[in-house]
Design a protein around this motif. Structure first.
Motif, PDB file in Angstrom:
ATOM      1  N   SER A   1       5.333  41.001  98.703  1.00 37.87           N
ATOM      2  CA  SER A   1       5.611  42.409  98.990  1.00 37.87           C
ATOM      3  C   SER A   1       4.384  43.104  99.584  1.00 37.87           C
ATOM      4  O   SER A   1       4.499  43.867 100.545  1.00 37.87           O
ATOM      5  CB  SER A   1       6.055  43.121  97.706  1.00 37.87           C
ATOM      6  OG  SER A   1       6.254  44.491  97.943  1.00 37.87           O
ATOM      7  N   GLU A   2       3.210  42.848  99.032  1.00 37.94           N
ATOM      8  CA  GLU A   2       1.989  43.479  99.546  1.00 37.94           C
ATOM      9  C   GLU A   2       1.645  42.980 100.945  1.00 37.94           C
ATOM     10  O   GLU A   2       1.174  43.758 101.775  1.00 37.94           O
ATOM     11  CB  GLU A   2       0.822  43.250  98.583  1.00 37.94           C
ATOM     12  CG  GLU A   2       0.960  44.009  97.273  1.00 37.94           C
ATOM     13  CD  GLU A   2       1.104  45.515  97.472  1.00 37.94           C
ATOM     14  OE1 GLU A   2       0.306  46.106  98.234  1.00 37.94           O
ATOM     15  OE2 GLU A   2       2.012  46.102  96.869  1.00 37.94           O
ATOM     16  N   ILE A   3       1.880  41.709 101.219  1.00 29.27           N
ATOM     17  CA  ILE A   3       1.658  41.181 102.566  1.00 29.27           C
ATOM     18  C   ILE A   3       2.578  41.902 103.552  1.00 29.27           C
ATOM     19  O   ILE A   3       2.150  42.324 104.633  1.00 29.27           O
ATOM     20  CB  ILE A   3       1.905  39.653 102.601  1.00 29.27           C
ATOM     21  CG1 ILE A   3       0.790  38.932 101.832  1.00 29.27           C
ATOM     22  CG2 ILE A   3       2.004  39.148 104.037  1.00 29.27           C
ATOM     23  CD1 ILE A   3       1.053  37.463 101.588  1.00 29.27           C
ATOM     24  N   GLN A   4       3.832  42.070 103.154  1.00 28.81           N
ATOM     25  CA  GLN A   4       4.785  42.757 104.029  1.00 28.81           C
ATOM     26  C   GLN A   4       4.421  44.225 104.226  1.00 28.81           C
ATOM     27  O   GLN A   4       4.552  44.760 105.322  1.00 28.81           O
ATOM     28  CB  GLN A   4       6.195  42.627 103.463  1.00 28.81           C
ATOM     29  CG  GLN A   4       6.746  41.231 103.576  1.00 28.81           C
ATOM     30  CD  GLN A   4       8.102  41.061 102.915  1.00 28.81           C
ATOM     31  OE1 GLN A   4       8.446  41.781 101.983  1.00 28.81           O
ATOM     32  NE2 GLN A   4       8.872  40.108 103.402  1.00 28.81           N
ATOM     33  N   LYS A   5       3.951  44.893 103.174  1.00 30.60           N
ATOM     34  CA  LYS A   5       3.552  46.303 103.295  1.00 30.60           C
ATOM     35  C   LYS A   5       2.418  46.480 104.303  1.00 30.60           C
ATOM     36  O   LYS A   5       2.318  47.518 104.944  1.00 30.60           O
ATOM     37  CB  LYS A   5       3.123  46.856 101.941  1.00 30.60           C
ATOM     38  CG  LYS A   5       4.249  47.162 101.011  1.00 30.60           C
ATOM     39  CD  LYS A   5       3.723  47.695  99.692  1.00 30.60           C
ATOM     40  CE  LYS A   5       4.821  47.848  98.658  1.00 30.60           C
ATOM     41  NZ  LYS A   5       4.284  48.258  97.352  1.00 30.60           N
ATOM     42  N   LYS A   6       1.580  45.471 104.430  1.00 26.29           N
ATOM     43  CA  LYS A   6       0.481  45.530 105.395  1.00 26.29           C
ATOM     44  C   LYS A   6       0.956  45.182 106.804  1.00 26.29           C
ATOM     45  O   LYS A   6       0.171  45.185 107.746  1.00 26.29           O
ATOM     46  CB  LYS A   6      -0.647  44.603 104.971  1.00 26.29           C
ATOM     47  CG  LYS A   6      -1.389  45.081 103.727  1.00 26.29           C
ATOM     48  CD  LYS A   6      -2.630  44.266 103.502  1.00 26.29           C
ATOM     49  CE  LYS A   6      -3.436  44.813 102.369  1.00 26.29           C
ATOM     50  NZ  LYS A   6      -4.108  46.059 102.682  1.00 26.29           N
ATOM     51  N   GLY A   7       2.231  44.855 106.946  1.00 22.96           N
ATOM     52  CA  GLY A   7       2.782  44.526 108.252  1.00 22.96           C
ATOM     53  C   GLY A   7       2.411  43.145 108.746  1.00 22.96           C
ATOM     54  O   GLY A   7       2.502  42.861 109.938  1.00 22.96           O
ATOM     55  N   LEU A   8       1.966  42.281 107.837  1.00 23.00           N
ATOM     56  CA  LEU A   8       1.571  40.933 108.225  1.00 23.00           C
ATOM     57  C   LEU A   8       2.761  39.985 108.132  1.00 23.00           C
ATOM     58  O   LEU A   8       3.604  40.127 107.263  1.00 23.00           O
ATOM     59  CB  LEU A   8       0.444  40.437 107.314  1.00 23.00           C
ATOM     60  CG  LEU A   8      -0.819  41.284 107.333  1.00 23.00           C
ATOM     61  CD1 LEU A   8      -1.794  40.827 106.259  1.00 23.00           C
ATOM     62  CD2 LEU A   8      -1.473  41.219 108.702  1.00 23.00           C
TER      63      LEU A   8
END
Length: 113
Positions: A100-107
């Motif tokens: 989820s955190e990776i996705q929030k960073k747009g990665l």
């Protein structure tokens, strides 16, 4: 490094998915601190321990992923398009939180080989 654990994880992955995995080992560590170090400029002594985490992974064309904990004999399955916490407290929520955190960073969630 725990070679027996690495072999067990790799063999399990190959047996389950019939693919050669990318292997990752993350060593464990501890921080030994004294009392009242947080507000007295005290010292912290980090040290490696003989524990660690071994992961086997591989690319997939699917939006559905699986994560397994061999020591707990548990597997979670989830969609990478709709990440949300599991209903019960579980080790799997750590995995989902990282994604989820990776996705929030747009990665992108891409494994580069």
């Amino acid at each position: 490094m725990n070679n027996a654990l690495i072999k067990k994880v790799k063999d399990s992955f190959i047996n389950t998915y019939n693919l050669e995995p990318i292997m990752v080992f993350s060593p464990g560590r501890i921080n030994i601190i004294g009392e009242h170090t947080d507000y007295n400029d005290g010292f912290v002594f980090p040290a490696a321990v003989n524990k660690g985490i071994v992961a086997a992974l591989q690319k997939s064309d699917s939006n559905t992923s699986k994560a397994s904990a061999l020591d707990l004999d548990e597997t979670i399955q989830f969609s990478t398009e709709t990440i949300s916490p599991l209903e019960k407290e579980s080790w799997g929520n750590y995995i989902l939180g990282v994604i989820s955190e990776i996705q929030k960073k747009g990665l992108p969630l891409i494994i580069s080989t």
